[in-house]
Every structure is written in structure tokens, then in C-alpha cells.
Design a protein around this motif. Structure first.
Motif, mmCIF file in Angstrom:
data_model
loop_
_atom_site.group_PDB
_atom_site.id
_atom_site.type_symbol
_atom_site.label_atom_id
_atom_site.label_comp_id
_atom_site.label_asym_id
_atom_site.label_seq_id
_atom_site.Cartn_x
_atom_site.Cartn_y
_atom_site.Cartn_z
ATOM 1 N N THR A 57 2.685 40.295 48.789
ATOM 2 C CA THR A 57 3.358 39.168 49.458
ATOM 3 C C THR A 57 4.178 39.667 50.639
ATOM 4 O O THR A 57 4.797 40.739 50.576
ATOM 5 N N GLY A 155 0.180 36.053 50.854
ATOM 6 C CA GLY A 155 1.147 35.009 50.595
ATOM 7 C C GLY A 155 2.459 35.301 51.310
ATOM 8 O O GLY A 155 2.772 36.453 51.624
ATOM 9 N N SER A 183 -2.126 32.435 52.854
ATOM 10 C CA SER A 183 -2.868 32.042 51.652
ATOM 11 C C SER A 183 -2.014 31.193 50.719
ATOM 12 O O SER A 183 -2.531 30.315 50.023
ATOM 13 N N SER A 184 -0.689 31.432 50.689
ATOM 14 C CA SER A 184 0.237 30.647 49.864
ATOM 15 C C SER A 184 1.648 30.845 50.415
ATOM 16 O O SER A 184 1.943 31.859 51.069
ATOM 17 N N LYS A 729 3.083 33.168 41.857
ATOM 18 C CA LYS A 729 1.922 32.281 41.779
ATOM 19 C C LYS A 729 2.319 30.900 41.281
ATOM 20 O O LYS A 729 1.815 29.871 41.768
ATOM 21 N N SER A 732 4.606 29.092 44.157
ATOM 22 C CA SER A 732 4.122 28.964 45.528
ATOM 23 C C SER A 732 3.089 27.855 45.641
ATOM 24 O O SER A 732 2.432 27.477 44.663
ATOM 25 N N SER A 734 -0.396 26.888 47.240
ATOM 26 C CA SER A 734 -1.584 27.527 47.806
ATOM 27 C C SER A 734 -2.104 26.710 48.980
ATOM 28 O O SER A 734 -1.694 25.562 49.210
ATOM 29 N N ARG A 735 -3.047 27.301 49.705
ATOM 30 C CA ARG A 735 -3.618 26.603 50.850
ATOM 31 C C ARG A 735 -4.387 25.353 50.410
ATOM 32 O O ARG A 735 -4.338 24.308 51.074
ATOM 33 N N GLU A 737 -3.740 23.512 47.758
ATOM 34 C CA GLU A 737 -2.760 22.483 47.414
ATOM 35 C C GLU A 737 -2.128 21.892 48.668
ATOM 36 O O GLU A 737 -1.835 20.689 48.717
#
Length: 757
Positions: A57, A155, A183-184, A729, A732, A734-735, A737
Motif C-alpha cells: 500500500t 492501494g 486499485s483501492s 482490505k 478500503s 476497491s475500484r 466498488e
């Protein structure tokens, strides 16, 4: 004259005369104003991106003062710089150049174009163009290669302030996902990350950062967001407050006080006082002021006059002496020429007198008209005056003292002659002799009175000297009483002078009443029975006192007007200094009125003398009471105009009303945690602990501790949280979501603004 550019100079020894003697002082310690924070070329960790994988990250501590970024695998942030950008058009290269962070302070051109990402004094992003440039610098510095992966491929965990705006988070999501291809993305509160880094579970987190101060209760690792309180005061407001104080203190300061210089002054020189009221009363006392007063030296250019050697000074003095001799010779020659001319004229007029002897009246009148004389008397007068002038000139050259008119034999023969026996010219001459005699008698009386006054003063001095020798204690007591009375008269005079400037004072009202009476058409004058005004103003000497009334504000006699009160005071104090062992130089009126010994001088210039001609002294700032006044705002916001309760009252209110369970309150008190750069003031934790203990119950447990690193623990805690298995995880977005639920969607976790339950 030679002008030398001087930036830093070692101060010479200064005299100390507090005890009447000169003793050497050590030179004052001087802190120089910092230069612009340009750090030059800094190598970027561009290879760190290749050493990480998609599971790692990028951690960004997005602070309003400094932005820190790095990977979660790093023990420390790899980048640290302010969120500032300078952009200007380079005419030589014909392109727009952008400088980010410390590079924006490279030169005066870039410093004049600096723009900040955050709104001043807040943690709200106000300029998204600047923020985009800052993030470009972050990802380029971390070695992100968008060409290969098409995005960050990692991320992003970013810190934010308490109660961050939804619009700010929404725009940041769009920027990270759409522009950089993250990515997140996850967000968390910086102070809670710092608390986690220091193994905190339950406690009261007090975070005083750059933009604000927050009090956050935490139970079982979860923040009670409904009980969080904020004080709108942080490092930015403290620096701004010090800037205002300095501008009021030095309105004509020659240097330019910059924001980054003031922030450095607050960090380095300010501290929290343990007794603010008591320390403020005694802060400017001369005892110990040298240690409390901090001198900030700004760059200056000193004008240094090159001193001449002794040989040059002797040559100049000899040149002046020879020039004086030449002037004296020229003046003597001119006097001699004038004397010769006068003697020639005197011989001519004497010859004219001899030629007039035995001539007829008609011939005499003709000769006198040719020489422009009215009669023989005028000719005789001119001859006498010229003889007197020639005699005085000769005596002056010979060094013989010229007798005065009073010492010379004078007679006034016409005063004994009756007026009937004199013609018109004789009467005129008689009046002239009468005036001459009156003037002579007046000068003789004045000389006698002066001699009598001189004798009287000599006798008074003799009697006073005998009294002093016979009874010194009584003589000193009389001198002290005379000085006290004279001091009161001087105070009354000064008070009257001040009152004249106040139109509502009694002295000004009496003065205006006198002016109105003088300006009126009929100011109470008595009228004669015949109808005319009886204007006898000036007949009595007292009438002229009205002019002193107008000028001074109250009637004053000639004796009072001519008194030299300051001269009398100096004479009395000189006698007391000479004969009274208990009376010192510091007791004199001049020393008490000396501005360099005043409270204002100590406030503006410290304990040492100030030279108004010195460029070094003109370019100095003195920090004294400001050192404790600026941090005190956290405990007493009212002194800076902030309409909020102090930090102690806010913390006590959160403890009392934020949680209802007594056990939870004790859990908060057992771990009061301090974090943030604004808690680094010396004495901050001691003052907070003492005042909190004073408002809490006696049996309440309390333990207070500081973060191990109040500056970097927020980033370290965020990196540790990102390394925890499953934490990042779960917390965060995500893309996928983001694309499905929109940019305003966020997930709850224990260290964010929305806590999971």
C-alpha cells in the motif's frame, strides 16, 4: 565611507551600570532568521516502487503543514514536503515551469508564485489543481510508472482530519481512481493512527496539529465520534497570532517577516508557562531578562566609517591651525586698513574744524553743506565719535582694556541750565543728556544690585557649608525635603502641561474662559459716566499676567516663570550624590526618567542599550512575553479573541459528558495521550496534567503520556495498519466498488471518521 554588507556579526561586550560601575557582560545569544526552506537537489527513491508488489500500500499522511508519503513496507516515509506549488512562465525556455514542495522556494520569482493546496488554517483542500500537482510529485518520487501498468497498481491509504468534509473525500476519490488508477483507497484519522502506533486501546486522545486541536475519547480501540470536541487553534493560528503581535510591536521594522520564519520562532522559542499570570507580571523584570529575551537577527547592511590614522588626524589638525593663523593675519590686516582709513577721515574733519575758525556764518554754512553737515554741533559729534572709535581700535591692538562709559568721566552740564536760557537745539541736547544720565544711573544701580546678590549668595553658601560641616545629618535631611518638594512641583508642572492638551481639564477650561473674555466686545469693563469705555488695561503690572494665563493655563508670577526647576533638581541631586552615601545615581530623576530603563524599552529592545544609528539593532526582533503568550492561547483562547473554552475545560467536558459509565471514564483518564506537533511545547504536558488534576475528582486515576514521535507516528501507525492482515482490505473501497456505488461511498473501520459497530 565604506559600505560593507554584513549578515551575521559577533556582538561586542556591553557595559553594565546597575550598581554604578562598569562591568563586562557576555555577548547576547543571537538567533538568526532562517532562510527560505529550499533544500536544493534531493535524490528521489524512484526504485522503491519496483521493490513492492500489488499487495503493498502507498501510505500518504496528507497534513496541511507537511505531506508525507511512502510504502507500507518502509519504516519511515520516503517523501516529506509541504503541499505547495509555484508555477510561472519561463520566457527563455518559452514554457511553463512548475515547482512543488520545497522547490517552490528556489528563488524570489518562485516564492512570489506559491499557492497552497489547503485553505489557510484548515485541513480542507481548496485548490485541487495544486493538490493534483502535489500527488504527481508524490507518485513520480515513489517511482510509479504509469506507462507499464496503466495506473498505480497499488492501494492508497490517506489520512484526514476529524470530521472531514464529504465533498473533499468524494473529489479525492475521483482523483485517485480516475486520474491515477488506484486499485483501492482507504481513509483514516491521523491522530487515531498515532494512538494505534503507541499501542493505545482505551484513552483520551488530545491531538493538537497545524490547523486545530481535537479531543477524541477512544474505548476498546474505537473512537466515540459523537463525543469528539474541537478547539479552533493549532500551529497555523499560533504563528499567525505571533505575526500580528510582532507587527504591532515593530510597526516600522525594516526587514520582511515571513510566515515560515514565524513558524520556526514558535517552534524554537515558545514554551508553556506553569504560572502564566505570575510570570507575565515579572517577565520584563531586569533580573534574568537576558536569559528570557530572545534576539532574532535579520540580514542587514551596516555602514562602517573607516577611522583615520593618528598621522592623518595630526596632519588635519596642523592644517586647521595654519588656516586659523592665516585668518587671524587677514583679520588683523583688515583692522589695520580700517584704522588707517578712520585716522585719515579724522584728520580731514579736524582740518575742517580748523578752517571753520574765523569764517563768516555764510562761509561756514557753505562749507558744512558741502560735507553734508547740518551745523557745527553735528560735526563736533562726528569728530568725537571717530576719536573714540580710533582710540578703542588702538587699545584693542595693544591689548589695553578700554574703560567703560560709566568709568569714563562724564558730565551733563545742560541739566543745570534752565530751559528758558536754551534755544531749540539746546533743549534737544538737554533731553538727550537727561536720557543718558538716567541710563547711566540705571546701569550703576544694576551693577550694585548684582554685586549685592553675589555677596548674598556667597554668604548663603558659606552659612550652608558651615551647617553641613557642623551637622551633616540635619543638612542632608533638609536637602532631601527640598528635593521632595521640588519633585512635587515638577510633577505639578508636568501634570498641568498634560491637562492643557485635554480640553475637558480644569486648566483648559480656565484658559478658554480667559480667551473668551478677551475676545468679547464688552468683557466686563467699567464704563465712564460719559458713555466711553474706561480702557485702562496695562496701567497696572498685574494686567499683563493674562498673557501668562493664556499661555500656561493659570496665573504665574515673574519669579515662578523664570524658575529653572530642572536645574535646581540637578543641583540638589549633585549635592546628595556627593555627601549622601544612601543616594545613588539610580535614584536621580534623570535615571528614573531614562527610557532605556523603562518597561517599554525592556519589551521592545531587551535589557541592553539600543543604538538607533546601528543597522544591526534596527534589524533585530526581541521575543520575550510572546514566548509564553502564544502557547497560552491553548489554555486561555480568550486572550487571542477566540470565543471557545480552553483545552482543559474541553477535555474535562468530554470526560464528564462524553461517556456515561464511570468505568469508562476511569479508562479514559488512565491513558491521556498527546500527539501532534503543537504538543511539543516545553512544559505542555506538565501544565495540562496539573490543571486537569485540579478539575477532576480527587480519587480519579489519571495518567498522561506523549507519543513517541508526535510528528511521524501518524504515518507510522497508518503504515502498520495497512500491513495488518485484512484491515486495509476490509476498510478500503476497491475500484469495482467505486464504479458500482459512486465516489461518495466509504467503508467503516475503527480508525476512520465512520466507526464500525
Amino acid at each position: 565611507m565604506t559600505i560593507t554588507s554584513t549578515r551575521y556579526i559577533q556582538t561586542a561586550l556591553a557595559p553594565d551600570s546597575t550598581d554604578g560601575k562598569r562591568s563586562p557582560k557576555p555577548p547576547p545569544q543571537i538567533w538568526h532568521a532562517i532562510e527560505p526552506p529550499f533544500r536544493g537537489y534531493q535524490p528521489l527513491p524512484t526504485d522503491s516502487y519496483t521493490q513492492t508488489g500489488p499487495n503493498h500500500t502507498i501510505v500518504i499522511d496528507n497534513g496541511s503543514s507537511l505531506l508525507r508519503a511512502g510504502f507500507s513496507t518502509s519504516p519511515l516515509p520516503l517523501l516529506s514536503f509541504p503541499a505547495e506549488v509555484a508555477r510561472y512562465r519561463d520566457r527563455k525556455l518559452n514554457r511553463t515551469v512548475t515547482y512543488v514542495g520545497y522547490n517552490a522556494y528556489a528563488d524570489a520569482t518562485t516564492r512570489g508564485q506559491i499557492k497552497k493546496a489547503f485553505e489557510p488554517g484548515t485541513s480542507v483542500v481548496g485548490n485541487w489543481d495544486v493538490m493534483e500537482n502535489v500527488l504527481d510529485q508524490v507518485f513520480v518520487g515513489l517511482g510509479v510508472d504509469n506507462g507499464q501498468g496503466g495506473g498505480l497498481g497499488r492501494g492508497v491509504l490517506m489520512t484526514e482530519a476529524v470530521a472531514g468534509l464529504g465533498y473533499t473525500r468524494k473529489t479525492m476519490n475521483e482523483l485517485l481512481f480516475e486520474c491515477y488508477g488506484a486499485s483501492s483507497v482507504a481513509y483514516g484519522i491521523d491522530s487515531l493512527f498515532s494512538y494505534k502506533q503507541n499501542q493505545g486501546k482505551s484513552g483520551l486522545v488530545i491531538s493538537s496539529s497545524h490547523s486545530a486541536t481535537h479531543v477524541i475519547p477512544v474505548l476498546a480501540g474505537k473512537a466515540i465520534m459523537s463525543s469528539v470536541s474541537r478547539l479552533n487553534w493549532g500551529g497555523y493560528q499560533g504563528a499567525e497570532y505571533l505575526m500580528r503581535l510582532l507587527r504591532l510591536k515593530y510597526p516600522m521594522f525594516l526587514g520582511q517577516i515571513k510566515d515560515y520564519q514565524v513558524e520556526q520562532m514558535v517552534r524554537e522559542h515558545c514554551y508553556v508557562s506553569q504560572d502564566f499570570e505570575g510570570e507575565m507580571k515579572s517577565y520584563l523584570n531586569w533580573t534574568g531578562l537576558e536569559d528570557r529575551d530572545r534576539i532574532i537577527q535579520y540580514p542587514y547592511t551596516e555602514h562602517i566609517v573607516v577611522e583615520k590614522s593618528q598621522e592623518e588626524l595630526d596632519r588635519i589638525a596642523e592644517k586647521k591651525r595654519l588656516g586659523g593663523i592665516r585668518l587671524q593675519e587677514q583679520a588683523a590686516k583688515m583692522r589695520l586698513d580700517k584704522l588707517v582709513q578712520k585716522e585719515r577721515e579724522l584728520e580731514y574733519y579736524k582740518d575742517l574744524q580748523n578752517r571753520l575758525a574765523g569764517q563768516t556764518k555764510k562761509e561756514i554754512k557753505r562749507l558744512l553743506d558741502e560735507e553734508e553737515f547740518r551745523d557745527e554741533a553735528q560735526l563736533d559729534k562726528v569728530v568725537k565719535e571717530m576719536e573714540k572709535s580710533v582710540r578703542k581700535a588702538r587699545n584693542k591692538d595693544l591689548g589695553v582694556e578700554e574703560p567703560t562709559d560709566e568709568e569714563a568721566a562724564q558730565n551733563f552740564p545742560l541739566l543745570d541750565v534752565p530751559d528758558e536760557a536754551l534755544d531749540e537745539a539746546g533743549l534737544k541736547q538737554k533731553r538727550h543728556q537727561r536720557l543718558m544720565k538716567s541710563g547711566l544711573e540705571a546701569r550703576q544701580r544694576a551693577r550694585v544690585e548684582k554685586e549685592q546678590e553675589r555677596a548674598r549668595l556667597a554668604e548663603e553658601r558659606r552659612v550652608d557649608e558651615e551647617r553641613r560641616q557642623n551637622d551633616l545629618d540635619a543638612w542632608l535631611q533638609s536637602r532631601r525635603e527640598a528635593r521632595t518638594a521640588l519633585l512635587q512641583r515638577i510633577k505639578d508642572r508636568d501634570r498641568q502641561t498634560r491637562d492643557l492638551g485635554n480640553r475637558k481639564s480644569l486648566a483648559s477650561q480656565m484658559r478658554m474662559k480667559t480667551l473668551a473674555s478677551l475676545a468679547s466686545d464688552a468683557p466686563g469693563r467699567k464704563r465712564r459716566r460719559g458713555g466711553g469705555e474706561d480702557d485702562d488695561f496695562g496701567a497696572n503690572d498685574e494686567d499683563w499676567g493674562v498673557y501668562r494665563t493664556v499661555a500656561m493655563g493659570e496665573p504665574a508670577s515673574d519669579e515662578e516663570e523664570e524658575e529653572d526647576l530642572d536645574g535646581e533638581m540637578q543641583k540638589l541631586e549633585q549635592e546628595l550624590l556627593q555627601f549622601d552615601p544612601d543616594f545613588h545615581e539610580s535614584h536621580t530623576m534623570g535615571a528614573q526618567k531614562d527610557w532605556t530603563k523603562s518597561l517599554m524599552h525592556a519589551f521592545l529592545r531587551g535589557p541592553r542599550p539600543f543604538d538607533p544609528e546601528s543597522q544591526r539593532d534596527k534589524h533585530q526582533l526581541h521575543l520575550n512575553v510572546e514566548r509564553i503568550r502564544v502557547p497560552e492561547v491553548l489554555f486561555q483562547p480568550g486572550i487571542a479573541g477566540v470565543d471557545q473554552a480552553g483545552l482543559v475545560d474541553i477535555a474535562a467536558g468530554v470526560i464528564e459528558s462524553g461517556v456515561s459509565n464511570q468505568a469508562d471514564r476511569h479508562a479514559l483518564l488512565k491513558d491521556i495521550f498527546l500527539t501532534g506537533g503543537n504538543t511539543l511545547f516545553r512544559g505542555f504536558d506538565e501544565r495540562l496534567k496539573r490543571e486537569l488534576r485540579a478539575v477532576l475528582p480527587v480519587d480519579a486515576p489519571m495518567k498522561l503520556r506523549k507519543a513517541s514521535d508526535p510528528i511521524l507516528d501518524a504515518w507510522k501507525g497508518a503504515a502498520a495498519w495497512a500491513r495488518e492482515e485484512g484491515s486495509f482490505k476490509k476498510g478500503s473501497v476497491s475500484r469495482a466498488e467505486y464504479e458500482e456505488k459512486g465516489s461518495e461511498y466509504m467503508k467503516e473501520h475503527n480508525l476512520g471518521n465512520v466507526v464500525s459497530h
